[in-house]
Write a protein that holds these residues in place. Structure first.
Motif, short mmCIF file in Angstrom:
data_model
loop_
_atom_site.label_atom_id
_atom_site.label_comp_id
_atom_site.label_asym_id
_atom_site.label_seq_id
_atom_site.Cartn_x
_atom_site.Cartn_y
_atom_site.Cartn_z
N ASP A 251 0.97 4.17 -9.68
CA ASP A 251 0.52 2.86 -9.55
C ASP A 251 0.42 1.99 -11.22
O ASP A 251 0.08 1.19 -11.20
N ARG B 293 9.93 1.07 -4.68
CA ARG B 293 7.52 1.38 -4.47
C ARG B 293 7.76 -0.80 -5.02
O ARG B 293 7.93 -0.85 -5.79
N THR C 64 4.19 -8.62 0.10
CA THR C 64 5.11 -7.87 0.66
C THR C 64 6.65 -8.08 0.04
O THR C 64 7.05 -8.72 0.95
N ARG D 39 -1.83 -1.64 -8.30
CA ARG D 39 -0.73 -2.08 -6.91
C ARG D 39 -0.81 -3.36 -6.08
O ARG D 39 -2.20 -4.50 -6.76
N GLU E 161 1.04 -1.01 0.29
CA GLU E 161 -0.27 0.11 -0.18
C GLU E 161 0.44 1.35 0.11
O GLU E 161 0.07 2.44 -0.75
N ARG E 162 2.20 1.19 0.49
CA ARG E 162 2.93 2.34 0.08
C ARG E 162 4.89 1.87 0.06
O ARG E 162 5.36 1.79 -0.18
N ARG F 18 -1.51 -6.81 -4.01
CA ARG F 18 -2.69 -7.40 -2.60
C ARG F 18 -1.90 -7.80 -1.37
O ARG F 18 -2.12 -6.86 -0.25
N ASN F 19 -1.87 -9.14 -1.40
CA ASN F 19 -1.26 -9.35 -0.06
C ASN F 19 0.46 -9.20 -0.44
O ASN F 19 1.04 -9.97 0.79
#
Length: 550
Positions: A195, A236, A252, A247, A144-145, A249-250
Motif C-alpha cells: 500500500d 492494484r 473502483t 489505499r 481493498e484487494r 477509499r471508494n
C-alpha cells in the motif's frame, strides 16, 4: 550446513544457513515457485571416518486459506491448454509436507493470498496466441484487494515469440480521484503490491512493473523469448502521488487488459521483416532489419539511412538501366531483333527488380519479389550469352539452337543458386569458348586474322572487352553490402556500354547483283558478307563466280 534451492540441487545461488552446534536449525524459503520441486541439502564437516550425525528433517508449507491459491489455479489452468493438445491431465500438485497453514498453531496467511483468475488460451497461428479474461477484457479493481491473473506458456511452442501486455485505464471510472493502477508481472510466483512503496521485487524474485494513470492512460510491456511456465499478473489500484501511495477509499478503477503472444514486435515495422528460424528442435521468430535500423522491432534509428539516401539509391539503381536503350536501338538497326528483345527484357525487369529490392520504404513492386529477381538474373545472363554468340557469326540454325539451349541451362542454374559467381562466369566463359573456336576456324580457313580490319579491333572489340572485364571485376571483387547501390549502378552502365561496342555490325548485301544470280548462287549473301569482313571485296564489287570460288 543446511542449503535450500527450488528447481535445482543447491550447489550455487542457494539459501544457506550454518547450524553449528544448535539443536534446532531452521531455514525459510519465501515465495517458492509453484509446481516445482524444492531441493534440500544437509552437509556435515568431515572430521574423521565413521562419524555419524542423526537428525530429523521437518518441512512445513504455509499455504493460503481456503480456497487455496494453488487449488483455485489448477482447475482453471486447464483452460490454458491449447486446442491441439486436447484435455491432457496437468501434473499433480506437490503435497504439503508437515503442518499446513490450516492446522493448529499456524501463522496468519500472507497478505497476497487472493484468488487467481484463469485466462482462456486461443491459438491463431505459430507464436500467435491470445489470452482472454472471463467477463473481460475490462477489469474492475476494488480499492481493498488486488486482482491476480495467470498466463500459461507452453514449452517449445511459446518460447520463441514475444509476450505482449497492454493496460489501458478508463478515466471515467476514477470519480475525480488521483488513482494509479500498478501491474506486476512475475514468473511462477505471484507477487503482492504494498500500500505504500510500490515495488515489483522481493528478495530473490523480481518482475516487471508498469503503471497507468490519468496522465498516462496506456502502458505496454513486451518480453522477447519469454520463459515458459505460468506468468502471474497482479493489478492494484492506489491513490495519491508518488513515491508513496495510500489505499483508495471508494474509487473502483477500471482497466482494459490485453495479453497476447506474437512472433515479432509490431511485425517489425516498415524497416524489417519477421522471419521464423529453426535451430535443431527450437523454433523462434526474429526481425531482420533493413536500411541500418536495429532493435527487437527495428525501431532503433541510430545508424539508419535517411529518406533522401534511400531515394537516391533507388533512382541510381533503376535509372542506370536506361543505358540499355542505345544497345536496343543499335540492335534493331543492325537487324538483331532477337538480341534487342533480350536487352529490352533485361532493362525492364532489372529496373523493377531494384525498385522492389530496396531496404527502406522507397519500394515499388509490380509483382512477386521472387519472380522479379529470377527474371532480372536471367535477363542479365542472357544478354551476355546472346551478345557473344552473335559475335561468333554462326549459321542461323546453330545460333538459334545455342540461344534456346542457353536459356534452358541458365534457368536451371539460377534455380539451383542465384547468387553464385559461377552462374555469371560459367556461361560467359563457355560462350567465349564458342566465339574463340568460330573465329579460329574462320581465320584458318581464310588464312587471315578475323575480324580482318584493325579499326574493328581498335575502336570496338578492345574497348568493349575492357569495359566488360571491368564490370565483371567490380561485380566479383569490389561490390559489397555498403557500396551496393552505386557499384551495382556502375555495373549496369558498364554491361550496357560493352554490349554497344561488342555487337557486330549488320551484314550488307550488294544490290547490283541480279536477283536470279542471287537465287542460283552458292549462298551469295553469306559469301559477300564474309568477303567484305575479310576485306577481299573492293568497292566495285565482284562477280558471283569469283566470290563463290574464293
Amino acid at each position: 550446513m543446511l542449503r535450500l534451492r527450488p528447481k535445482a540441487p543447491p550447489l550455487h545461488n542457494s539459501s544457506s544457513l550454518s547450524c553449528g552446534g544448535a539443536s534446532v536449525c531452521q531455514l525459510e524459503l519465501a515465495l517458492p515457485p509453484w509446481g516445482h520441486w524444492v531441493y534440500v541439502r544437509v552437509e556435515i564437516p568431515s572430521r574423521g571416518p565413521g562419524r555419524t550425525i542423526h537428525f530429523q528433517l521437518c518441512v512445513r508449507l504455509q499455504e493460503c486459506p481456503q480456497p487455496s491459491l494453488s487449488r483455485v489455479l489448477v482447475p482453471g489452468a486447464a483452460m490454458n491448454m491449447p486446442q491441439s493438445l486436447g484435455n491432457q491431465p496437468l501434473p499433480p500438485e506437490p503435497p504439503s509436507l508437515g503442518a499446513s497453514a490450516e492446522g493448529p498453531g499456524a501463522t496468519a496467511p500472507p497478505e497476497h493470498c487472493w484468488p487467481v483468475r484463469p485466462t482462456l488460451r486461443n491459438e491463431l497461428d505459430t507464436f500467435s496466441v491470445h489470452f482472454y479474461i472471463f467477463f473481460g477484457p475490462s477489469v474492475a479493481l476494488p480499492p481493498e484487494r488486488p486482482a491476480v491473473f495467470a498466463l500459461r506458456l507452453l514449452p517449445v511452442l511459446d518460447s520463441g515469440g514475444v509476450l505482449s501486455l497492454e493496460l489501458q485505464l478508463n478515466v471515467s471510472s476514477l470519480l475525480q480521484e488521483n488513482v494509479t493502477v500498478f501491474g506486476c508481472l512475475t514468473h511462477e510466483v505471484p507477487l503482492s503490491l504494498g500500500d505504500a512503496a510500490v515495488t515489483c521485487s522481493k528478495e530473490s524474485l523480481a518482475g516487471f512493473l508498469l503503471s497507468v494513470s490519468a496522465t498516462s492512460r496506456v502502458a505496454r510491456l513486451r518480453i522477447p523469448f519469454p520463459q515458459t511456465g505460468t506468468w502471474f499478473l497482479t493489478l492494484r489500484s492506489l491513490c495519491g502521488v508518488g513515491p508513496r501511495y495510500v489505499r483508495c477509499r471508494n474509487a473502483t478503477a477500471e482497466v482494459r487488459l490485453r495479453t497476447f503472444l506474437s512472433p515479432c514486435v509490431d511485425d517489425c515495422g516498415p524497416y524489417g521483416q519477421c522471419k521464423l528460424l529453426r535451430t535443431h528442435n527450437y523454433l523462434y521468430a526474429a526481425c531482420e532489419c533493413k536500411a541500418g535500423w536495429r532493435g527487437w522491432g527495428c525501431t532503433d534509428s541510430a545508424d539508419a539511412l535517411t529518406y533522401g539516401f534511400q531515394l537516391l539509391s533507388t533512382l541510381l539503381l533503376c535509372l542506370s538501366n536506361l543505358m540499355f536503350l542505345p544497345p536496343v536501338v543499335l540492335a534493331i538497326r543492325s537487324r538483331y531483333v532477337l538480341e534487342a528483345a533480350v536487352y529490352t527484357f533485361t532493362m525492364f525487369f532489372s529496373t523493377f527488380y531494384h525498385a522492389c529490392d530496396q531496404p527502406g520504404i522507397v519500394v515499388f513492386c509490380i509483382m512477386d519479389y521472387d519472380v522479379l529477381q529470377f527474371c532480372d538474373f536471367l535477363g542479365s545472363l542472357m544478354s551476355v550469352w546472346v551478345t557473344v554468340i552473335a559475335m561468333a557469326r554462326l549459321q542461323p540454325v546453330v545460333k538459334q539452337v545455342l540461344y534456346l539451349l542457353g536459356a534452358m541451362l541458365l534457368s536451371m542454374a539460377l534455380q539451383l543458386d542465384r547468387h553464385g559467381l559461377w552462374n555469371l562466369l560459367g556461361p560467359s566463359l563457355f560462350a567465349l569458348g564458342i566465339l574463340a573456336t568460330a573465329w579460329t576456324v574462320r581465320s584458318v580457313r581464310r588464312r587471315h586474322c578475323y575480324p580482318p580490319t584493325w579499326r574493328r579491333w581498335l575502336f570496338y572489340l578492345c574497348p568493349g572487352s575492357l569495359i566488360a572485364g571491368s564490370a565483371v571485376l567490380l561485380y566479383a571483387f569490389v561490390e559489397t553490402r555498403d557500396n551496393y547501390f552505386y557499384i551495382h549502378s556502375i555495373w549496369h552502365m558498364l554491361i550496357a556500354g560493352s554490349v554497344g561496342f561488342l555487337l557486330p555490325p549488320r551484314a550488307k548485301t550488294d544490290h547490283r547483283v541480279p536477283s536470279g544470280a542471287r537465287a542460283r548462287g552458292c549462298g551469295y549473301q553469306l559469301c559477300i558478307n564474309e568477303q567484305e569482313e575479310l576485306g577481299l571485296v573492293g568497292p566495285g564489287g565482284a562477280t558471283v563466280s569469283s566470290i563463290c570460288s574464293s
